[in-house]
Enzyme design. Sequence first.
Site, PDB file in Angstrom:
ATOM      1  N   HIS A 152      30.178  36.405  29.526  1.00  7.26           N
ATOM      2  CA  HIS A 152      30.535  37.535  28.656  1.00  7.26           C
ATOM      3  C   HIS A 152      30.882  37.073  27.249  1.00  7.26           C
ATOM      4  O   HIS A 152      31.135  35.892  27.012  1.00  7.26           O
ATOM      5  CB  HIS A 152      31.735  38.295  29.237  1.00  7.26           C
ATOM      6  CG  HIS A 152      31.384  39.201  30.370  1.00  7.26           C
ATOM      7  ND1 HIS A 152      31.265  38.758  31.664  1.00  7.26           N
ATOM      8  CD2 HIS A 152      31.127  40.537  30.405  1.00  7.26           C
ATOM      9  CE1 HIS A 152      30.942  39.775  32.447  1.00  7.26           C
ATOM     10  NE2 HIS A 152      30.848  40.866  31.718  1.00  7.26           N
ATOM     11  N   LYS A 156      36.398  39.487  25.679  1.00  6.95           N
ATOM     12  CA  LYS A 156      36.720  40.152  26.942  1.00  6.95           C
ATOM     13  C   LYS A 156      38.144  39.774  27.359  1.00  6.95           C
ATOM     14  O   LYS A 156      38.513  38.606  27.303  1.00  6.95           O
ATOM     15  CB  LYS A 156      35.709  39.729  28.023  1.00  6.95           C
ATOM     16  CG  LYS A 156      35.938  40.387  29.358  1.00  6.95           C
ATOM     17  CD  LYS A 156      34.730  40.255  30.252  1.00  6.95           C
ATOM     18  CE  LYS A 156      34.999  40.791  31.653  1.00  6.95           C
ATOM     19  NZ  LYS A 156      35.417  42.207  31.659  1.00  6.95           N
TER      20      LYS A 156
END
Length: 266
Positions: A152, A156
């Site tokens: 990611h 995040k």
Amino acid sequence: MTTSAPNQQPAPTTQGDAPVINVGVLGARGRMGTEVVKAVNDADDLELVAMVDEGDWLFGLADAGTQVVVDFTRPDVVMDNIRFCIDNNIHCVVGTTGFDESRLATIAEWLAPKPEVGVIIAPNFGIGALLLMKFAQEAARFFPSVEVIELHHPNKVDAPSGTAVRTARLIAEARRAAGMPPAPDATSEGLAGARGADVDGVPVHAVRLAGLVAHQEVLMGTSGETLTLRHDSYDRASFMPGVLLAVREIGGRPGLTVGIEHLLGL
Ligand SMILES: NC(=O)C1=CN([C@@H]2O[C@H](COP(=O)(O)OP(=O)(O)OC[C@H]3O[C@@H](n4cnc5c(N)ncnc54)[C@H](O)[C@@H]3O)[C@@H](O)[C@H]2O)C=CC1
Ligand SMILES: O=C(O)C1=N[C@H](C(=O)O)C[C@H](O)C1
């Protein structure tokens, strides 16, 4: 934007003959919230009646006649948001992560006296991600070894991703149903974390890298061969068809629903 008294389901407006659903977005200034605002504004059958972010008054949702809230906020605030929605008879489509069995049980308790209200908790709204989970479940019983890698963007807030946790649990369930022993692993960790997090017996590794959005690989292995399943969300637009589907369907799905795979017939 319309207004109505709090604690009452507002009368729906109409678009042609079809009723229009009044939608409120929680986390409206965030990465996902911004995309949801755009998607709702672009949909003829949905009306954006409230945009709420950190520091805003939740009662704005009820005052605006919100019928369905979409929540993309943070794991530490999402339970309070859901509680507010249930208390105010507002359906809730939740993409925020951080749900374990105990949180789900609490939501089910809150919903018990409100049989007409729906809450959908979806770890991932992307069709490709849902298919990956399905394929991984199918394949699990054929491969003694399995590992999950999620990758990611570096902003995040949580790790491992909600999707990776759900994927690992589904794989673990499929392995148990097939009577498989734990995956073979003779390694002793030289450094804590080197083998990732253990989610129900499945190692889960989290990568955070500038340039990425949301990606996941499931690696499976048996004698002489491996199978790699990979899904990539390159743009947050990839989540929007799933979010809008949940918004449109939730009125007919009271109670707690986890995942949108059933809405898609998967
Ligand atoms: N289910 C899915 O398909 C997806 C889920 N997510 C999840 O959604 C969540 C949000 O992700 P991003 O949009 O990337 O985060 P973000 O940090 O860009 O956005 C979160 C927003 O929530 C706001 N916020 C914080 N507390 C609030 C409160 N009490 N009330 C209202 N707003 C509040 C923040 O100010 C921020 O604008 C994360 O848990 C992420 O993992 C993200 C992408 C897809
Ligand atoms: O924070 C994100 O970006 C994402 N969060 C969800 C998760 O934790 O699984 C869904 C997707 O991976 C994007």
